[in-house]
Each structure stands twice: as structure tokens, then as C-alpha cells.
Design a protein around this motif. Structure first.
Motif, mmCIF file in Angstrom:
data_model
loop_
_atom_site.group_PDB
_atom_site.id
_atom_site.type_symbol
_atom_site.label_atom_id
_atom_site.label_comp_id
_atom_site.label_asym_id
_atom_site.label_seq_id
_atom_site.Cartn_x
_atom_site.Cartn_y
_atom_site.Cartn_z
ATOM 1 N N ASP A 106 0.056 53.618 -31.798
ATOM 2 C CA ASP A 106 1.290 54.077 -32.443
ATOM 3 C C ASP A 106 2.388 54.350 -31.412
ATOM 4 O O ASP A 106 3.574 54.152 -31.692
ATOM 5 C CB ASP A 106 1.020 55.333 -33.271
ATOM 6 N N ASN A 107 2.015 54.818 -30.220
ATOM 7 C CA ASN A 107 3.003 54.977 -29.154
ATOM 8 C C ASN A 107 3.643 53.638 -28.811
ATOM 9 O O ASN A 107 4.862 53.545 -28.630
ATOM 10 C CB ASN A 107 2.347 55.568 -27.904
ATOM 11 N N LEU A 108 2.836 52.609 -28.729
ATOM 12 C CA LEU A 108 3.363 51.279 -28.420
ATOM 13 C C LEU A 108 4.233 50.761 -29.562
ATOM 14 O O LEU A 108 5.293 50.153 -29.320
ATOM 15 C CB LEU A 108 2.222 50.307 -28.127
ATOM 16 N N ARG A 109 3.833 51.013 -30.784
ATOM 17 C CA ARG A 109 4.662 50.592 -31.922
ATOM 18 C C ARG A 109 6.012 51.293 -31.893
ATOM 19 O O ARG A 109 7.046 50.709 -32.223
ATOM 20 C CB ARG A 109 3.948 50.885 -33.246
ATOM 21 N N ALA A 110 6.008 52.562 -31.504
ATOM 22 C CA ALA A 110 7.262 53.314 -31.417
ATOM 23 C C ALA A 110 8.204 52.670 -30.407
ATOM 24 O O ALA A 110 9.429 52.668 -30.596
ATOM 25 C CB ALA A 110 6.984 54.770 -31.036
ATOM 26 N N GLY A 111 7.654 52.120 -29.331
ATOM 27 C CA GLY A 111 8.489 51.470 -28.336
ATOM 28 C C GLY A 111 9.176 50.229 -28.855
ATOM 29 O O GLY A 111 10.220 49.822 -28.329
ATOM 30 N N ALA A 112 8.603 49.614 -29.884
ATOM 31 C CA ALA A 112 9.176 48.384 -30.431
ATOM 32 C C ALA A 112 10.263 48.649 -31.468
ATOM 33 O O ALA A 112 10.954 47.710 -31.881
ATOM 34 C CB ALA A 112 8.066 47.536 -31.062
ATOM 35 N N LEU A 113 10.431 49.905 -31.887
ATOM 36 C CA LEU A 113 11.443 50.212 -32.895
ATOM 37 C C LEU A 113 12.837 49.910 -32.360
ATOM 38 O O LEU A 113 13.216 50.374 -31.286
ATOM 39 C CB LEU A 113 11.354 51.682 -33.309
ATOM 40 N N GLY A 114 13.593 49.133 -33.065
ATOM 41 C CA GLY A 114 14.950 48.800 -32.661
ATOM 42 C C GLY A 114 15.037 47.752 -31.577
ATOM 43 O O GLY A 114 16.128 47.472 -31.067
ATOM 44 N N ALA A 115 13.887 47.158 -31.217
ATOM 45 C CA ALA A 115 13.897 46.146 -30.158
ATOM 46 C C ALA A 115 14.477 44.835 -30.666
ATOM 47 O O ALA A 115 14.515 44.561 -31.869
ATOM 48 C CB ALA A 115 12.476 45.917 -29.648
ATOM 49 N N ARG A 116 14.922 44.013 -29.697
ATOM 50 C CA ARG A 116 15.444 42.704 -30.027
ATOM 51 C C ARG A 116 14.296 41.792 -30.470
ATOM 52 O O ARG A 116 13.168 41.936 -30.034
ATOM 53 C CB ARG A 116 16.142 42.087 -28.807
ATOM 54 N N GLY A 117 14.606 40.826 -31.343
ATOM 55 C CA GLY A 117 13.608 39.855 -31.764
ATOM 56 C C GLY A 117 12.879 40.273 -33.030
ATOM 57 O O GLY A 117 13.136 41.333 -33.611
ATOM 58 N N GLY A 118 11.927 39.439 -33.455
ATOM 59 C CA GLY A 118 11.190 39.686 -34.690
ATOM 60 C C GLY A 118 9.716 39.931 -34.442
ATOM 61 O O GLY A 118 9.298 40.330 -33.348
ATOM 62 N N ARG A 119 8.908 39.664 -35.464
ATOM 63 C CA ARG A 119 7.480 39.964 -35.400
ATOM 64 C C ARG A 119 6.764 39.148 -34.322
ATOM 65 O O ARG A 119 5.896 39.654 -33.618
ATOM 66 C CB ARG A 119 6.848 39.690 -36.769
ATOM 67 N N LYS A 120 7.155 37.888 -34.188
ATOM 68 C CA LYS A 120 6.520 37.022 -33.195
ATOM 69 C C LYS A 120 6.758 37.554 -31.785
ATOM 70 O O LYS A 120 5.837 37.608 -30.962
ATOM 71 C CB LYS A 120 7.069 35.607 -33.329
ATOM 72 N N GLU A 121 8.001 37.972 -31.517
ATOM 73 C CA GLU A 121 8.329 38.524 -30.203
ATOM 74 C C GLU A 121 7.588 39.838 -29.958
ATOM 75 O O GLU A 121 7.165 40.123 -28.828
ATOM 76 C CB GLU A 121 9.833 38.732 -30.073
ATOM 77 N N GLY A 122 7.444 40.635 -31.036
ATOM 78 C CA GLY A 122 6.723 41.895 -30.919
ATOM 79 C C GLY A 122 5.260 41.673 -30.583
ATOM 80 O O GLY A 122 4.683 42.400 -29.759
ATOM 81 N N LEU A 161 8.019 48.439 -22.313
ATOM 82 C CA LEU A 161 7.965 46.979 -22.344
ATOM 83 C C LEU A 161 7.948 46.425 -23.758
ATOM 84 O O LEU A 161 8.324 45.266 -23.982
ATOM 85 C CB LEU A 161 6.735 46.487 -21.581
ATOM 86 N N MET A 162 7.516 47.238 -24.722
ATOM 87 C CA MET A 162 7.515 46.789 -26.122
ATOM 88 C C MET A 162 8.926 46.508 -26.630
ATOM 89 O O MET A 162 9.115 45.772 -27.592
ATOM 90 C CB MET A 162 6.827 47.829 -27.006
ATOM 91 N N ALA A 163 9.930 47.083 -25.962
ATOM 92 C CA ALA A 163 11.321 46.844 -26.355
ATOM 93 C C ALA A 163 11.890 45.580 -25.711
ATOM 94 O O ALA A 163 13.065 45.264 -25.888
ATOM 95 C CB ALA A 163 12.187 48.053 -25.981
ATOM 96 N N ARG A 164 11.062 44.860 -24.962
ATOM 97 C CA ARG A 164 11.466 43.621 -24.275
ATOM 98 C C ARG A 164 12.713 43.830 -23.419
ATOM 99 O O ARG A 164 13.750 43.182 -23.621
ATOM 100 C CB ARG A 164 11.707 42.475 -25.253
ATOM 101 N N PRO A 165 12.658 44.744 -22.456
ATOM 102 C CA PRO A 165 13.858 45.078 -21.678
ATOM 103 C C PRO A 165 14.262 43.969 -20.715
ATOM 104 O O PRO A 165 13.427 43.224 -20.191
ATOM 105 C CB PRO A 165 13.429 46.331 -20.902
#
Length: 270
Positions: A106-122, A161-165
Motif C-alpha cells: 500500500d505504501n508503494l501504491r500511495a507513491g503512484a497516486l497522481g503519477a504520470r502514465g496509466g496502468r501499464k506504466e504503473g 520511484l512509483m511516481a516515475r520521476p
């Protein structure tokens, strides 16, 4: 997949916390794809610089009074922290700050919130995090607060890194870690950078930071005291004495020769 990096430009930035001036007209640049270190003692303004870039200063009752911050040619001034993340700039705060009661996953999922890209990128980002930190895959269901300090630092990096910086802002990533774990985190930073992510590294472990970086800035009471290539700063008597704990009596006694032979470092004009 390699990240697409972009350059950061901080120009004449001044920051205060109420009447206290924390930064005074400092300028810092992170070229695309580079690792740049920021050194300095406690209270030098290192964390304040990162907060100003990530737009999280208001959470600490701070405010920018002058200067600009631009990333990839776009001004970050006026953006919210979420917009800065969406632009590709992600901060890993000092002390890790993981969500202790939430699971690793869940911590990693939180990092992906608001990130660029879609499910595939996530999914690709998660695979990359698990490749860098296999322990996070093994402990996906475990509460983050039960991880060791080193594992929590891995989780904090993985969450970022989940936010694809395009640019990572790292605040004291080796703080409180055993030397072996600090070396492992350092190797991971190098690996992250090799895939194209730029890094602005704030670190009190000057020897570690100067090994990782191509260039560095030394802050002293909110001002840039020295700047230059990392290897030149590492060879500077002043940096060696103040930040690396090296006392070179021969060099100190031979000041004229050192001044003529040592490469010049840029000092901030008064």
C-alpha cells in the motif's frame, strides 16, 4: 525502461521561516541525467532547498521570498506539491516517513497516486522497484513500520520511484544506516541514475555524496560557500577538513603551493 531526465534551475532563491532567513539568494543547477550533491552542516539550509523545489515549504511554515525554480524549462513557482510530482520531481524526505501502519504494497501504491502514465506504466514501475529491492516484494503484506531502518529507506525510495520521476530529491538517504546498508543505498542511487533519472542529493556523509555526484554545492548558513566538480571539492583542503574529517598538516603548511596547484573553486559573490 530508462527515465527521461530534465534539468533543474534554481536562481537567486531566498527562503524564510517567519523572521528567520534560511536561504539567501542561492543558485543551484542539476543538468539532465546528473547527480548533484548538496553538502553542509546542520542548519545550513539543505532540507529547506529541497522543500522549496518540491513546494512543500508551507507544511513547515516556510515561504519563498525571492528567486525562481524551473524544471524542464517550466517554472515550479505557484505549483502545488502534487503538480510538482506530476511534472516529474519527487522528493524522498529525511527520516524516510513511510506510512508505518500501512502495508509495504500500500505504501508503494500511495507513491503512484497522481503519477504520470496509466496502468501499464504503473505495473512497469512496480516491477522496477521489485527488481531494485526484492525484499519489498517478499514483504509486500507486512506493515511498513515493522521493517528495519534500511528496509524502510528502500521502501521510501521505491515509493518515490512509483511516481516515475525525472528528478529525485533525496534528503539524507544514508542517515542512521549501518555502513553496509548505506553502501547498498548508494549503489542503488547510482543504478537509478544510470537509467536516466537525475538526482539532487542532500547528504551529511560528504565522502559518500562526493563519490556519487559529478558536481556539488556546499551551503553555509543559507548561502553557497563553494561549488564545483565533485572530485575538485573532494580534493579541497577546506572541504576535507570541515566535511571529510581529514587533517593534512603538510598541505596546511604549504598554502602558497596548494593555491597555485589546486584547481579553482567557484565562490558565491558577496
Amino acid at each position: 525502461m530508462a527515465a527521461v531526465s530534465a534539468s533543474l534551475e534554481v536562481r537567486a532563491l531566498s527562503v524564510g521561516y517567519g523572521p528567520v532567513r534560511a536561504l539567501r539568494a542561492i543558485s543551484v543547477e542539476v543538468p539532465a541525467g546528473a547527480v548533484v550533491a548538496v553538502l553542509g552542516g546542520n542548519g545550513a539550509g539543505k532540507s529547506t532547498l529541497l522543500r522549496a523545489i518540491s513546494r512543500t515549504l508551507p507544511f513547515h511554515r516556510g515561504a519563498v521570498s525571492a528567486g525562481t525554480v524551473a524544471f524542464d524549462g517550466r517554472p515550479l513557482d505557484g505549483m502545488s506539491p502534487a503538480q510538482v510530482v506530476a511534472a516529474g520531481v519527487v522528493q524522498v524526505p529525511e527520516g524516510r516517513q513511510v506510512f508505518a501502519r500501512m502495508s509495504v504494497a500500500d505504501n508503494l501504491r500511495a507513491g503512484a497516486l497522481g503519477a504520470r502514465g496509466g496502468r501499464k506504466e504503473g505495473a512497469a514501475a512496480l516491477a522496477r522497484v521489485h527488481e531494485l529491492f526484492p525484499v519489498l516484494a517478499d514483504r509486500a503484506r507486512q506493515r511498513a513500520g515493522l521493517l528495519s531502518g534500511g528496509e524502510q529507506q528502500m521502501l521510501a525510495l521505491g515509493r518515490a520511484l512509483m511516481a516515475r520521476p525525472k528528478l529525485l530529491l533525496l534528503d539524507e538517504p544514508s542517515l542512521g544506516l549501518a555502513p553496509m546498508m548505506a553502501a547498498r543505498i548508494a549503489a542503488t542511487i547510482t543504478e537509478i541514475n544510470s537509467r536516466g533519472t537525475s538526482v539532487l542529493l542532500v547528504e551529511q556523509n560528504a565522502a559518500l555524496a562526493l563519490r556519487l555526484a559529478s558536481s556539488a554545492y556546499v551551503l553555509d548558513v543559507g548561502e553557497v560557500a563553494l561549488s564545483g566538480p565533485a572530485d575538485v571539492l573532494a580534493a579541497s583542503d577546506e572541504v576535507r577538513r570541515r566535511y571529510l574529517g581529514v587533517v593534512d598538516e603538510t598541505a596546511a603548511a604549504d598554502v602558497p603551493r596548494a593555491r597555485t596547484e589546486a584547481p579553482a573553486l567557484s565562490r558565491w559573490p558577496a
